[in-house]
Design a protein around this motif. Structure first.
Motif, PDB file in Angstrom:
ATOM      1  N   ALA A 191       0.827  -1.209   0.000  1.00 36.79           N
ATOM      2  CA  ALA A 191       0.000   0.000   0.000  1.00 36.79           C
ATOM      3  C   ALA A 191       0.858   1.253   0.000  1.00 36.79           C
ATOM      4  O   ALA A 191       0.543   2.242  -0.671  1.00 36.79           O
ATOM      5  CB  ALA A 191      -0.939  -0.006   1.213  1.00 36.79           C
ATOM      6  N   LEU A 192       1.964   1.235   0.747  1.00 37.20           N
ATOM      7  CA  LEU A 192       2.860   2.390   0.759  1.00 37.20           C
ATOM      8  C   LEU A 192       3.465   2.631  -0.625  1.00 37.20           C
ATOM      9  O   LEU A 192       3.576   3.774  -1.075  1.00 37.20           O
ATOM     10  CB  LEU A 192       3.980   2.188   1.782  1.00 37.20           C
ATOM     11  N   VAL A 193       3.849   1.551  -1.299  1.00 36.61           N
ATOM     12  CA  VAL A 193       4.435   1.693  -2.636  1.00 36.61           C
ATOM     13  C   VAL A 193       3.394   2.219  -3.622  1.00 36.61           C
ATOM     14  O   VAL A 193       3.654   3.139  -4.402  1.00 36.61           O
ATOM     15  CB  VAL A 193       5.009   0.345  -3.117  1.00 36.61           C
ATOM     16  N   VAL A 194       2.185   1.637  -3.593  1.00 36.99           N
ATOM     17  CA  VAL A 194       1.129   2.033  -4.525  1.00 36.99           C
ATOM     18  C   VAL A 194       0.683   3.471  -4.281  1.00 36.99           C
ATOM     19  O   VAL A 194       0.269   4.164  -5.209  1.00 36.99           O
ATOM     20  CB  VAL A 194      -0.066   1.067  -4.426  1.00 36.99           C
ATOM     21  N   SER A 195       0.781   3.938  -3.046  1.00 34.91           N
ATOM     22  CA  SER A 195       0.371   5.306  -2.743  1.00 34.91           C
ATOM     23  C   SER A 195       1.164   6.330  -3.540  1.00 34.91           C
ATOM     24  O   SER A 195       0.688   7.433  -3.792  1.00 34.91           O
ATOM     25  CB  SER A 195       0.541   5.596  -1.244  1.00 34.91           C
ATOM     26  N   GLY A 196       2.370   5.965  -3.959  1.00 30.79           N
ATOM     27  CA  GLY A 196       3.194   6.884  -4.731  1.00 30.79           C
ATOM     28  C   GLY A 196       3.801   8.001  -3.903  1.00 30.79           C
ATOM     29  O   GLY A 196       4.418   8.917  -4.446  1.00 30.79           O
ATOM     30  N   LEU A 197       3.622   7.923  -2.570  1.00 27.60           N
ATOM     31  CA  LEU A 197       4.167   8.956  -1.692  1.00 27.60           C
ATOM     32  C   LEU A 197       5.512   8.557  -1.109  1.00 27.60           C
ATOM     33  O   LEU A 197       6.082   9.294  -0.306  1.00 27.60           O
ATOM     34  CB  LEU A 197       3.173   9.259  -0.556  1.00 27.60           C
ATOM     35  N   GLY A 198       6.006   7.395  -1.519  1.00 26.60           N
ATOM     36  CA  GLY A 198       7.296   6.936  -1.008  1.00 26.60           C
ATOM     37  C   GLY A 198       7.189   5.560  -0.401  1.00 26.60           C
ATOM     38  O   GLY A 198       6.256   5.275   0.355  1.00 26.60           O
ATOM     39  N   ALA A 199       8.139   4.694  -0.720  1.00 25.80           N
ATOM     40  CA  ALA A 199       8.142   3.337  -0.183  1.00 25.80           C
ATOM     41  C   ALA A 199       8.512   3.355   1.291  1.00 25.80           C
ATOM     42  O   ALA A 199       8.988   4.362   1.828  1.00 25.80           O
ATOM     43  CB  ALA A 199       9.136   2.475  -0.965  1.00 25.80           C
ATOM     44  N   GLY A 200       8.286   2.234   1.959  1.00 25.66           N
ATOM     45  CA  GLY A 200       8.695   2.101   3.349  1.00 25.66           C
ATOM     46  C   GLY A 200      10.209   2.160   3.476  1.00 25.66           C
ATOM     47  O   GLY A 200      10.952   1.957   2.500  1.00 25.66           O
ATOM     48  N   SER A 201      10.681   2.426   4.675  1.00 31.16           N
ATOM     49  CA  SER A 201      12.122   2.594   4.886  1.00 31.16           C
ATOM     50  C   SER A 201      12.896   1.324   4.535  1.00 31.16           C
ATOM     51  O   SER A 201      13.988   1.401   3.952  1.00 31.16           O
ATOM     52  CB  SER A 201      12.387   2.988   6.341  1.00 31.16           C
ATOM     53  N   GLY A 202      12.350   0.158   4.889  1.00 31.07           N
ATOM     54  CA  GLY A 202      13.028  -1.099   4.583  1.00 31.07           C
ATOM     55  C   GLY A 202      13.154  -1.332   3.087  1.00 31.07           C
ATOM     56  O   GLY A 202      14.221  -1.716   2.585  1.00 31.07           O
ATOM     57  N   GLU A 203      12.057  -1.080   2.354  1.00 36.99           N
ATOM     58  CA  GLU A 203      12.070  -1.236   0.905  1.00 36.99           C
ATOM     59  C   GLU A 203      13.000  -0.215   0.259  1.00 36.99           C
ATOM     60  O   GLU A 203      13.708  -0.528  -0.712  1.00 36.99           O
ATOM     61  CB  GLU A 203      10.649  -1.089   0.342  1.00 36.99           C
ATOM     62  N   LEU A 204      12.986   1.011   0.775  1.00 38.96           N
ATOM     63  CA  LEU A 204      13.841   2.061   0.224  1.00 38.96           C
ATOM     64  C   LEU A 204      15.320   1.709   0.403  1.00 38.96           C
ATOM     65  O   LEU A 204      16.122   1.838  -0.530  1.00 38.96           O
ATOM     66  CB  LEU A 204      13.541   3.390   0.909  1.00 38.96           C
TER      67      LEU A 204
END
Length: 237
Positions: A132-145
């Motif tokens: 959901a964080l990725v799809v939001s387009g507002l920035g991935a989670g810290s772990g994914e980033l």
């Protein structure tokens, strides 16, 4: 009006914020379950637990300190954080602590089979939240980033880099006194495919929702135009 112009921009941003809040809640609640379950938390949470043991910090502050360090490291490696990347930890920390306090009113499962099942469900919840964080387009989670930044730097697929990162959290966390167990291994093994499935699931739901909304508004506009045409025809008569 839905497909272009200010109304669509407002609608899109509202949807993104909703996905950000939903993803943050899913991650915080799911991680709280892994902390409550007597099977061992996820790799990063082992390290956060070690930070708490060494410093005596509350869970919320330990989460903020660790996640903030990850964001800074990812940025230094070339992946710029988004608004959601920065805002999400401020929601996840308090949500996680509140959820964990509520869960601790109940005893953790005593059966190993049930505990494994609970852990797998929580891992799926983390995957949906991260998606959901990725799809939001507002920035991935810290772990994914951070995993993406490390993957870019070493020029290896993220699917290979992330397990190494997760293993590093486990080793460092255990050496510093953090808790670990079978659940820690489960998270390390299944978190990457869970995030990938969560992303596909949320992306599919979001795409269907946007299509359905556009079709609904098109139908409303068509009915209004037809009614206006009938009124004009009556006036001409």
């Amino acid at each position: 009006m839905v497909r272009s112009g200010a109304p669509r921009r407002v609608l899109t941003f509202s949807s993104r914020v909703a996905l950000l809040v939903f993803g943050s809640f899913m991650i915080s609640a799911s991680v709280a379950v892994t902390l409550w379950n007597d099977l061992g938390p996820g790799p990063l949470d082992v390290f956060i637990g070690a930070v708490r043991v060494r410093t005596g910090l509350p869970l919320t502050i330990a989460v903020w300190a660790t996640v903030g360090s990850l964001i800074v490291a990812a940025w230094a490696l070339g992946r710029r954080p988004g608004l959601g990347t920065v805002a999400s930890p401020f929601m996840i920390g308090p949500m996680m602590q509140t959820t964990l306090a509520g869960l601790e009113q109940f005893g953790a499962p005593s059966s190993l089979v049930v505990s494994i099942g609970v852990h797998l469900v929580a891992i799926a919840g983390i995957g949906i939240g991260a998606g959901a964080l990725v799809v939001s387009g507002l920035g991935a989670g810290s772990g994914e980033l951070f995993a993406g930044a490390a993957s870019d730097r070493v020029r290896r697929p993220e699917s290979r880099v992330r397990p190494l990162i997760e293993s590093t959290w486990i080793v460092a966390g255990v050496l510093l006194g953090g808790p670990a167990g079978l659940g820690t291994v489960l998270v390390a093994v299944f978190i990457a495919p869970s995030v990938a499935r969560g992303h596909r699931l949320v992306d599919g739901v979001a795409a269907r929702s946007k299509h359905g909304l556009a079709v609904t508004h098109d139908a409303i506009i068509s009915r209004e135009m037809a009614a206006l045409a009938r009124e004009n025809e009556l006036i001409r008569r």
